[in-house]
Design a protein around this motif. Structure first.
Motif: not given
Length: 950
Positions: A720, A724, A728, A756
């Protein structure tokens, strides 16, 4: 515009237009300077005449940018005055409409009158040019009238300007046609107050319009073009419910309309617009409390139209028959409450159903399809009435309906192959099936099945194949709901099982589908299971029938799974050999679902072995893909989808202390999925499928997959960071949901969420980031919501809690349904986690939430109020109101103060003189909101408030 008062006038440039065109289309359109009229003309010419597609594209881009610039007002005005050619004038008219629709705020109030005068002048001088240009200018003028509060008595002004000469009458009728329609245009953000004001003004002028249209009837009795415009105009105005009902019903206008519907020699266009007008009138008349006289008058007129319909059918005039069918159906829908409440009396005359049934029996299925919504609504009304005697009264009509639909579902006698659900006729048959399923309760599924079966056997061998196939098709739509003790099915099944292989393939196809629909009945009659399974397995080897046979086997597996375990080895072989059997992807996934259901009934010791046999071919294929040369990137999505389906649908019971039977398979698959994530990290489609496969594997194993958690999170965060993909984030929310209650996993899950959030916030903070990445918003806030639900204290103490709230405030006005819904769920979870009593740390949670609200509560409420105040469409306000209700119940006093401050920043004028919301309306909303006793009351108050701004 006179003296440049209405248009933002700037200095013109000279020069050779062709050279300027090449220069203009080459520059960055975002840095446009004021072009000359000659330059604009040259670019328009390039758009229409340049043989180079690249040149056309650049010209289009440049002109779109021009339309967004402040220079477009004056340039469009000048181009219309020059009227050089149709292309240039049309672009100018279109530009003027775009400016009035979306950029009206660029003008000062002093410029409105000059703009109005200029548009009137253009229409006065250009009335004889292209109809498309006139239409654009009429729409522009109508949009101006809606947005210009200073323009009073619009209809009188237009009548005086254009109603004095015959040659300009079409322009007047065109403007009057679009004016009522534009009041409701969602492109014009004038708010409910202004719309109500305009509607009130138009209704006050309705008598004038009716007199004008009536005068047209007498002055132009044989002018088709005028009559077409006249009927269109009347159809537009009647929807305002403004025409005096008695005068309207008795008017020559309505008499002329129905006379046109009776005439066999009127033009197709005239007949169609006359039908449109009558349909609009009938739609308006359904409000019987206010339109009883109109309804009664229209009913009398419509009831003398059936001979015209019969004549159209006899002469094979499809268009006229279709138009009249629309009229009959609209009448049925408008008077439907009366038909159900008072069948056979006055407006509830059951002849209406007889007439509509006659339309259903038209030889073209397109005519029958027009009536479908009426039958839906009638069946729904009868269902709600819960009156068996009344339902019985309507039953014969539905029996006739099903018979007629069965005829319409017949394929052509020379058709080859199986029916195609994706072509036009196939889609019609799907809609027929949906209609029958919704309405069959009136007749009874068993009775409908018997009705079709009797029709089938009565005709015996003499029945054409297309007729028998249609009967089987209708039977298949109701078969799932026949009584489980229904004996007719037992008589019917041998007929199907003994169909000769020489019969038409479409008959065999539909028969197999029908058998699948009878799976629940077969479960109660297991003596049929073996011959039926043999029948399906023999047909699955036929490429034309393999997919439908696989779907039928799926249905048997789902309904009869406890009785199908003895056939598992055979079913597994079908799964393994599926590609050689030409089974479609969707049918294969369904087959996997069914076989997995059967597998659940197998003893746990053999379940793992059975799962290995199903997954083996998928795993082998993925290994081969990964071992392909470095420069070769075969697509693994097919096998990932199949593996995901297996994990999704296998849900075995696991005894305490025993190893999950799917664990060994998942452990074997995990290194493969990990390698795919690395190899295809830049390929969104493949990564999404890989994450989906992992998701179902995690859901399947539950706590048994905890050893995979650490390497999985590490890889997700790693990929990620460079790619990105929002999937995920979604997978992260699954992990939190599964393991968030495990205190040992919480630190790692919060760390994953923090890892994240950094890249996600950065992505969303870019220019247009919120608009271009709604999936990231959706999945990010789903992840944050899961953290609040599963491990609230750890999340609220983390460094990302406050940034997440900041991001949610900005995203609360994003006009994307799924993304916005996730944001609202996050804000709801923020409040609800402070009061959730299932955990013993309630005081700590309460304190943390109160701290966040003390600092950011005002911003949150401001974002929610802005969302209600026009930033979101009305249908999305329900989700916002749920969050407001959470705040009100949690901290009513503080919320009241925050709402009051938020309302002070609301823009209450759309344009000078155009009030969006009065101070009193703002206060009424505030009091209604804070004083709401229920969530439903909050929603109603928020919805009323929202309409003021749309």
């Amino acid at each position: 515009m006179e003296n440049g008062s209405a248009i933002l006038r700037t200095r013109e440039n000279g020069g050779d237009s062709r050279q300027e065109t090449r220069e203009l289309v080459a520059v960055d359109v975002t840095t446009m300077n004021r072009p000359s009229v000659d330059q604009v003309r040259a670019v328009i010419s390039a758009l229409y005449n340049d043989s180079n597609p690249g040149g056309k594209e650049k010209a289009s881009e440049w002109l779109q940018e021009l339309q967004r610039s402040v220079y477009a007002w004056e340039i469009a005005d000048q181009l219309l005055r020059l009227n050089v050619n149709v292309e240039t004038s049309y672009f100018a008219a279109q530009t003027m409409r775009t400016k009035v629709q979306y950029y009206f705020h660029e003008l000062q109030q002093a410029q409105y009158q000059s703009l109005k005068d200029s548009l009137l002048d253009h229409l006065f001088t250009l009335h004889g040019v292209s109809h498309a240009i006139v239409t654009q200018l009429c729409l522009t003028l109508a949009d101006l009238a809606v947005q210009m509060p200073q323009w009073k008595e619009v209809v009188n002004d237009l009548s005086q300007r254009f109603g004095t000469t015959v040659e300009r009458l079409p322009v007047l009728l065109e403007i009057l046609t679009v004016l009522p329609e534009e009041v409701g245009s969602h492109h014009l953000r004038v708010g409910a107050n202004r719309r109500d004001e305009v509607i009130h003004e138009l209704r006050a002028s309705a008598a004038t319009v009716l007199n004008l249209l009536t005068a047209c009837v007498s002055q132009f009795p044989n002018d088709t073009n005028v009559k077409v415009r006249m009927f269109r105009c009347a159809g537009s105005w009647v929807t305002l419910s403004a025409f005096p009902p008695v005068e309207f019903v008795q008017s020559d206008l309505l008499k002329s309309t129905f006379s046109t519907l009776h005439e066999a020699n009127s033009s197709d266009m005239l007949h169609e617009v006359a039908a449109d007008f009558v349909c609009n009138s009938l739609y308006t008349s359904e409000n019987l409390d206010k339109q009883q006289k109109l309804a009664e008058g229209l009913f009398k007129y419509v009831m003398i139209l059936p001979p015209a319909y019969e004549k159209a059918v006899h002469s094979e005039d499809f268009d006229r028959a279709l138009n009249l069918c629309r009229v009959f159906t609209e009448m049925g829908e408008s008077f439907l409450p009366v038909i159900v409440e008072s069948p056979g009396r006055d407006l509830g005359d059951l002849r209406t159903l007889t007439i509509i049934l006659a339309c259903v029996k038209h030889y073209q299925y397109e005519v029958a399809e027009v009536t479908f919504n009426f039958w839906y609504r009638l069946s729904e009304a009868l269902f709600k009435s819960e009156n068996e005697a009344k339902t019985a009264l309507f039953r014969p009509y539905f029996e006739s309906l099903f018979e007629a639909l069965c005829v319409h579902c017949r394929l052509e006698s020379d058709a080859q192959g199986i029916p195609d659900d994706c072509d036009e006729f196939g889609e019609f048959r799907i809609r027929v099936a949906d209609l029958i399923k919704d309405c069959v309760f009136i007749v009874g599924s068993g009775n409908c099945f018997s009705q079709m079966y009797n029709s089938l056997i009565q005709q015996g061998n003499a029945i054409p194949w297309e007729a028998s196939e249609a009967i089987l098709f209708v039977m298949s739509t109701v078969a799932r709901n026949v009584p489980l003790d229904f004996e007719v099915v037992g008589h019917f099944l041998p007929v199907v099982l003994n169909l000769p292989s020489s019969c038409h393939v479409a008959v065999r196809h539909t028969s197999i589908k029908l058998v699948g629909e009878l799976a629940e009945w077969i479960d109660k009659h297991p003596e049929y299971l073996d011959p039926i399974l043999q029948y399906l397995l023999s047909n699955i080897q036929d490429p034309k029938l393999s997919s439908v046979a696989a779907s039928a086997i799926e249905s048997l597996c789902i309904s009869c799974f406890t009785k199908m375990t003895k056939y598992f080895e055979v079913l597994a072989q079908v799964v393994i050999a599926a590609d050689s059997l030409s089974i479609s992807h969707d049918s294969y996934i369904g087959l996997l679902k069914g076989v997995c259901k059967v597998l659940e009934g197998i003893h746990s010791d053999k379940l793992s072995e059975g799962l290995h046999s199903i997954c083996g071919i998928h795993v082998t294929s993925l290994k081969q893909i990964l071992s392909a040369p470095v420069n070769s990137y075969p697509d693994p999505t097919l096998w990932l989808d199949r593996l995901a389906a297996t994990f999704r649908y296998i849900n075995p019971k696991v005894d305490n202390g025993k190893v999950h039977p799917a664990l060994t398979v998942v452990e074997e698959v995990w290194p493969i999925l990990s390698s795919i994530c690395d190899k295809y990290r830049a390929e969104l489609k493949i990564i999404e499928r890989c994450c989906r496969c992992i998701r179902f594997a995690i859901r399947c194993l539950g706590k048994s997959a905890i050893n995979l958690l650490s390497p999985l999170v590490s890889q997700m965060v790693s990929v990620y960071g460079t790619n990105p993909h929002s999937c995920f984030l979604y997978l992260g929310s699954i992990l939190v949901d599964e393991y968030g209650n495990d205190s040992g996993c919480v630190p790692g899950l919060i760390g994953m969420t923090m890892a994240f959030c950094g890249p996600a916030f950065q992505l969303l903070s870019r220019e247009k980031g919120m608009i271009e990445h709604p999936d990231t918003i959706d999945d990010l806030f789903r992840l944050c919501s899961r953290c609040l639900q599963k491990c609230p204290v750890a999340f609220l103490k983390s460094e990302i809690a406050v940034p997440a709230v900041h991001c949610a405030v900005v995203a609360s006005t994003v006009e994307h349904r799924d993304a916005n819904l996730s944001v609202m769920k996050f804000l709801k979870s923020l409040i609800s986690c402070a009061t959730e009593k299932l955990q013993n740390d309630i005081q700590e949670r309460l304190s943390l939430v109160q701290k966040i609200l003390a600092a950011h509560g005002q911003n949150i409420i401001t974002g929610l109020i802005q969302a209600c105040a026009g930033a979101l469409p009305s249908y999305m306000v329900l989700d916002v109101s749920e969050v407001l209700w959470e705040f009100i119940t949690f901290c009513r006093e503080e919320t009241s103060k925050w709402v009051q401050v938020s309302l002070q920043s609301i823009q209450t004028q759309s344009v000078p003189g155009g009030v969006i919301a009065t101070h009193q309306q703002l206060q009424e909303f505030h009091h209604a909101l804070i004083g709401s006793p229920t969530q439903d009351a909050v929603w109603k108050a928020s919805k009323r408030f929202s309409r003021l701004f749309r």
